[in-house]
Motif scaffolding. Sequence first.
Motif, PDB file in Angstrom:
ATOM      1  N   ARG A  27      -7.057  11.075  -7.564  1.00 28.75           N
ATOM      2  CA  ARG A  27      -5.939  10.127  -7.588  1.00 28.75           C
ATOM      3  C   ARG A  27      -6.054   9.161  -6.419  1.00 28.75           C
ATOM      4  N   ILE A  28      -5.787   7.881  -6.677  1.00 33.92           N
ATOM      5  CA  ILE A  28      -5.772   6.864  -5.624  1.00 33.92           C
ATOM      6  C   ILE A  28      -4.318   6.455  -5.380  1.00 33.92           C
ATOM      7  N   ALA A  29      -3.882   6.586  -4.121  1.00 33.43           N
ATOM      8  CA  ALA A  29      -2.493   6.293  -3.782  1.00 33.43           C
ATOM      9  C   ALA A  29      -2.346   5.097  -2.854  1.00 33.43           C
ATOM     10  N   GLY A  30      -3.461   4.564  -2.347  1.00 30.08           N
ATOM     11  CA  GLY A  30      -3.397   3.413  -1.445  1.00 30.08           C
ATOM     12  C   GLY A  30      -4.755   2.751  -1.336  1.00 30.08           C
ATOM     13  N   VAL A  31      -4.753   1.494  -0.919  1.00 30.48           N
ATOM     14  CA  VAL A  31      -5.984   0.696  -0.896  1.00 30.48           C
ATOM     15  C   VAL A  31      -6.128  -0.053   0.419  1.00 30.48           C
ATOM     16  N   LEU A  32      -7.329   0.014   0.972  1.00 30.92           N
ATOM     17  CA  LEU A  32      -7.748  -0.855   2.072  1.00 30.92           C
ATOM     18  C   LEU A  32      -8.802  -1.797   1.515  1.00 30.92           C
ATOM     19  N   LEU A  33      -8.766  -3.052   1.911  1.00 28.07           N
ATOM     20  CA  LEU A  33      -9.804  -3.951   1.426  1.00 28.07           C
ATOM     21  C   LEU A  33     -10.166  -4.992   2.456  1.00 28.07           C
ATOM     22  N   LEU A  63      -1.150  -1.454   0.236  1.00 31.01           N
ATOM     23  CA  LEU A  63      -2.472  -1.953   0.592  1.00 31.01           C
ATOM     24  C   LEU A  63      -2.430  -2.605   1.962  1.00 31.01           C
ATOM     25  N   ARG A  64      -3.571  -2.601   2.617  1.00 33.82           N
ATOM     26  CA  ARG A  64      -3.773  -3.304   3.882  1.00 33.82           C
ATOM     27  C   ARG A  64      -5.123  -4.008   3.828  1.00 33.82           C
ATOM     28  N   PHE A  65      -5.162  -5.203   4.401  1.00 41.07           N
ATOM     29  CA  PHE A  65      -6.428  -5.903   4.566  1.00 41.07           C
ATOM     30  C   PHE A  65      -7.018  -5.459   5.899  1.00 41.07           C
ATOM     31  N   VAL A  66      -8.213  -4.895   5.869  1.00 42.89           N
ATOM     32  CA  VAL A  66      -8.866  -4.467   7.106  1.00 42.89           C
ATOM     33  C   VAL A  66     -10.132  -5.306   7.259  1.00 42.89           C
ATOM     34  N   THR A  67     -10.187  -6.094   8.298  1.00 48.92           N
ATOM     35  CA  THR A  67     -11.273  -7.041   8.460  1.00 48.92           C
ATOM     36  C   THR A  67     -11.935  -6.905   9.813  1.00 48.92           C
ATOM     37  N   ASN A  68     -13.245  -7.126   9.846  1.00 46.95           N
ATOM     38  CA  ASN A  68     -13.972  -7.196  11.108  1.00 46.95           C
ATOM     39  C   ASN A  68     -14.144  -8.638  11.567  1.00 46.95           C
ATOM     40  N   GLY A  89       2.025 -10.491   5.312  1.00 49.13           N
ATOM     41  CA  GLY A  89       2.668 -10.542   6.617  1.00 49.13           C
ATOM     42  C   GLY A  89       1.732  -9.995   7.671  1.00 49.13           C
ATOM     43  N   SER A  90       2.123 -10.117   8.932  1.00 49.68           N
ATOM     44  CA  SER A  90       1.252  -9.697  10.026  1.00 49.68           C
ATOM     45  C   SER A  90       0.927  -8.209   9.958  1.00 49.68           C
ATOM     46  N   ARG A  91       1.824  -7.395   9.402  1.00 46.60           N
ATOM     47  CA  ARG A  91       1.567  -5.956   9.308  1.00 46.60           C
ATOM     48  C   ARG A  91       0.569  -5.632   8.203  1.00 46.60           C
ATOM     49  N   ASP A  92       0.297  -6.599   7.322  1.00 51.09           N
ATOM     50  CA  ASP A  92      -0.611  -6.342   6.201  1.00 51.09           C
ATOM     51  C   ASP A  92      -2.076  -6.462   6.591  1.00 51.09           C
TER      52      ASP A  92
END
Length: 280
Positions: A27-33, A63-68, A89-92
Amino acid sequence: MPKAASKTAPNTTPKTAPKAAPKPAGRIAGVLLDLSGVVFVGDAAIGEAVASLRDLRASGLPLRFVTNTTSKPLRALLEQLRRLGIEAGSRDIVTPATAARRLVRERGLSPRLVVHPDLLEDFAPPPARPADAVILGDAGRAFSYEALNEAFRLIEGGAAFIALARNRTFKDADGQLSLDAGPFVAALEYATRRDALLIGKPSAAFYAAAVADLGTAARETAMIGDDVEADVAGALEAGMAGLLVRTGKYKHGDEGRIDPGPTATLADLRQAVDWVLERR
């Protein structure tokens, strides 16, 4: 506290032995991209990325955007997403710069910033005392012999060595690959014989913080990215599903360069979102 990264990059040498099969995702309950190379390249959205994110948000999955990305401040990333029609938003968005700023505050450091000039707004002005830390990111044209040599001398003299990211390359606005921060981090590690403390992906602490903010268990979280090392291998090591998309910096055969391989390799964000929604 983030742990020091090893000098040795994730093993990307093709192996002759059979690779371990990726674990089937439950099961997938959350996403980082990731952003660059997954959602957009330059100022343009990739394929159906905007509609795909709209569908993902409509599903109710966090979801959260995780970027390098270390050449753009948080403000610019938010503005770019909004221009593309993506509300955020900034928290995303989780970035290495915001994590480094928190680390500097916690440790009371006075950093010498070797970063892109545009990124300076994400850092508080350093204290008026000699630098006792070097923070290195993608400085772009600000990379120069003088800047790197100053950083070398500070690290050699005992300053903390902090890397915002160590990606090898990124997909530039002209469609070609360009050098990212990683080669410069490696050069200073070689010269000083010291390992950088890695703040961004694939740091386990970076992923742990992102998952904690998301509020899901790692085993029920999927990371979507175009970098098989920082995005996919890092996510797998953190206990998440690692989805590789064939956009951005992806090159043919990347999925075979890590062991175990990606949980899934998909054409683009549209297919990745569909994969996630089938498992929500």
